[in-house]
Design a protein around this motif. Structure first.
Motif, short mmCIF file in Angstrom:
data_model
loop_
_atom_site.label_atom_id
_atom_site.label_comp_id
_atom_site.label_asym_id
_atom_site.label_seq_id
_atom_site.Cartn_x
_atom_site.Cartn_y
_atom_site.Cartn_z
N LYS A 15 -36.06 -44.46 63.82
CA LYS A 15 -34.81 -43.81 62.38
C LYS A 15 -33.31 -42.88 62.17
CE LYS A 15 -39.31 -45.53 59.95
NZ LYS A 15 -39.11 -46.83 60.22
N SER A 16 -32.87 -43.49 63.65
CA SER A 16 -31.67 -43.01 64.25
C SER A 16 -30.46 -43.42 63.07
CB SER A 16 -31.18 -42.96 65.70
OG SER A 16 -32.46 -42.64 66.31
N PRO A 17 -29.23 -42.65 62.94
CA PRO A 17 -28.65 -43.18 62.37
C PRO A 17 -27.81 -44.56 62.38
CG PRO A 17 -28.16 -40.89 62.16
CD PRO A 17 -29.27 -41.21 63.15
N VAL A 18 -27.48 -45.33 62.10
CA VAL A 18 -26.70 -46.65 62.86
C VAL A 18 -25.21 -46.92 63.10
CG1 VAL A 18 -28.81 -48.37 63.44
CG2 VAL A 18 -27.16 -48.35 61.34
N HIS A 19 -24.38 -47.43 63.80
CA HIS A 19 -22.78 -47.14 63.56
C HIS A 19 -22.38 -49.02 63.93
CE1 HIS A 19 -22.98 -43.20 64.49
NE2 HIS A 19 -23.93 -43.07 65.10
N LEU A 20 -21.44 -49.55 62.92
CA LEU A 20 -20.84 -50.17 62.28
C LEU A 20 -19.51 -50.61 64.17
CD1 LEU A 20 -20.44 -52.84 60.45
CD2 LEU A 20 -18.09 -51.62 60.53
N ASP A 21 -20.17 -51.71 64.54
CA ASP A 21 -19.18 -52.16 65.80
C ASP A 21 -18.48 -53.74 64.74
OD1 ASP A 21 -17.67 -54.12 67.21
OD2 ASP A 21 -19.14 -53.34 68.87
N ALA A 22 -17.43 -53.38 63.95
CA ALA A 22 -16.56 -54.33 62.92
C ALA A 22 -16.57 -55.79 64.12
CB ALA A 22 -16.06 -53.91 62.54
N THR A 23 -15.67 -55.78 65.45
CA THR A 23 -15.55 -57.02 65.96
C THR A 23 -16.43 -57.88 66.18
OG1 THR A 23 -15.50 -55.31 68.17
CG2 THR A 23 -13.17 -55.46 66.67
N LYS A 24 -17.55 -56.86 66.41
CA LYS A 24 -18.63 -57.98 66.99
C LYS A 24 -19.91 -58.32 66.12
CE LYS A 24 -19.04 -56.52 71.67
NZ LYS A 24 -19.83 -56.07 72.78
N GLN A 25 -19.30 -57.45 64.54
CA GLN A 25 -20.05 -58.01 63.47
C GLN A 25 -21.71 -57.16 63.95
OE1 GLN A 25 -19.85 -58.48 59.91
NE2 GLN A 25 -18.00 -57.84 60.98
N GLU A 26 -21.97 -55.72 64.39
CA GLU A 26 -23.50 -55.33 64.89
C GLU A 26 -23.72 -54.03 64.22
OE1 GLU A 26 -24.53 -58.44 68.30
OE2 GLU A 26 -23.38 -55.88 69.12
N LEU A 27 -24.83 -53.46 64.18
CA LEU A 27 -24.68 -52.39 63.50
C LEU A 27 -25.65 -51.28 64.92
CD1 LEU A 27 -26.29 -51.96 59.95
CD2 LEU A 27 -24.31 -51.12 60.82
N ILE A 28 -24.90 -50.61 65.70
CA ILE A 28 -25.68 -50.22 67.10
C ILE A 28 -26.25 -48.95 66.78
CG2 ILE A 28 -24.77 -49.26 68.70
CD1 ILE A 28 -23.97 -52.08 68.40
N CYS A 29 -27.55 -48.85 67.27
CA CYS A 29 -28.17 -47.82 67.60
C CYS A 29 -28.34 -47.33 68.95
CB CYS A 29 -29.81 -48.11 66.98
SG CYS A 29 -31.26 -46.91 67.54
N LYS A 30 -27.36 -46.70 69.18
CA LYS A 30 -27.46 -45.63 70.37
C LYS A 30 -28.59 -45.00 70.87
CE LYS A 30 -22.23 -44.75 69.46
NZ LYS A 30 -21.37 -43.90 69.67
N ALA A 31 -29.51 -45.05 70.39
CA ALA A 31 -30.47 -43.61 71.32
C ALA A 31 -31.38 -44.70 71.01
CB ALA A 31 -31.67 -42.95 69.83
N ASP A 32 -31.83 -46.22 71.34
CA ASP A 32 -32.43 -47.24 71.25
C ASP A 32 -31.69 -48.59 72.13
OD1 ASP A 32 -34.95 -46.41 70.66
OD2 ASP A 32 -34.56 -46.84 68.48
N ARG A 33 -30.42 -48.35 72.08
CA ARG A 33 -29.83 -49.11 73.27
C ARG A 33 -30.24 -50.32 72.23
NH1 ARG A 33 -29.62 -47.64 79.42
NH2 ARG A 33 -28.10 -49.59 78.58
N LEU A 34 -29.90 -50.89 70.28
CA LEU A 34 -30.16 -51.63 70.65
C LEU A 34 -28.73 -52.01 69.55
CD1 LEU A 34 -33.49 -51.48 68.97
CD2 LEU A 34 -32.98 -53.24 70.81
N ALA A 35 -28.49 -54.06 68.63
CA ALA A 35 -27.78 -54.13 68.50
C ALA A 35 -28.07 -54.59 67.65
CB ALA A 35 -26.45 -54.43 68.93
N TYR A 36 -28.08 -54.21 65.99
CA TYR A 36 -28.48 -55.17 65.34
C TYR A 36 -27.55 -56.68 64.38
CZ TYR A 36 -32.70 -52.41 65.18
OH TYR A 36 -33.33 -51.29 65.82
N PRO A 37 -27.44 -57.55 63.80
CA PRO A 37 -26.89 -57.85 63.90
C PRO A 37 -26.43 -58.56 61.90
CG PRO A 37 -29.03 -59.55 63.81
CD PRO A 37 -29.16 -58.42 64.76
#
Length: 59
Positions: A15-37
């Motif tokens: 439930k942490s905020p996610v951050h956009l990585d526009a170049t890779k078209q992913e949403l990043i969760c730094k807390a869990d070290r996951l990238a959602y496509p």
């Protein structure tokens, strides 16, 4: 990606905020070290679809 949508999206795992990585078209969760496509402008917020991030990708 719509900024209003980005403001309300959170990681489904922690439930942490996610951050956009526009170049890779992913949403990043730094807390869990996951990238959602993002596919066809739709975020895929499923843990099974996320990829694990390497340490150097978290900067």
């Amino acid at each position: 990606m719509d900024k209003r949508l980005l403001e309300i999206l959170v990681c489904p795992l922690c439930k942490s905020p996610v951050h956009l990585d526009a170049t890779k078209q992913e949403l990043i969760c730094k807390a869990d070290r996951l990238a959602y496509p993002i596919r066809n402008d739709i975020p895929v917020m499923l843990v099974d679809e996320a990829r694990s991030l390497e340490a150097d990708e978290l900067t």
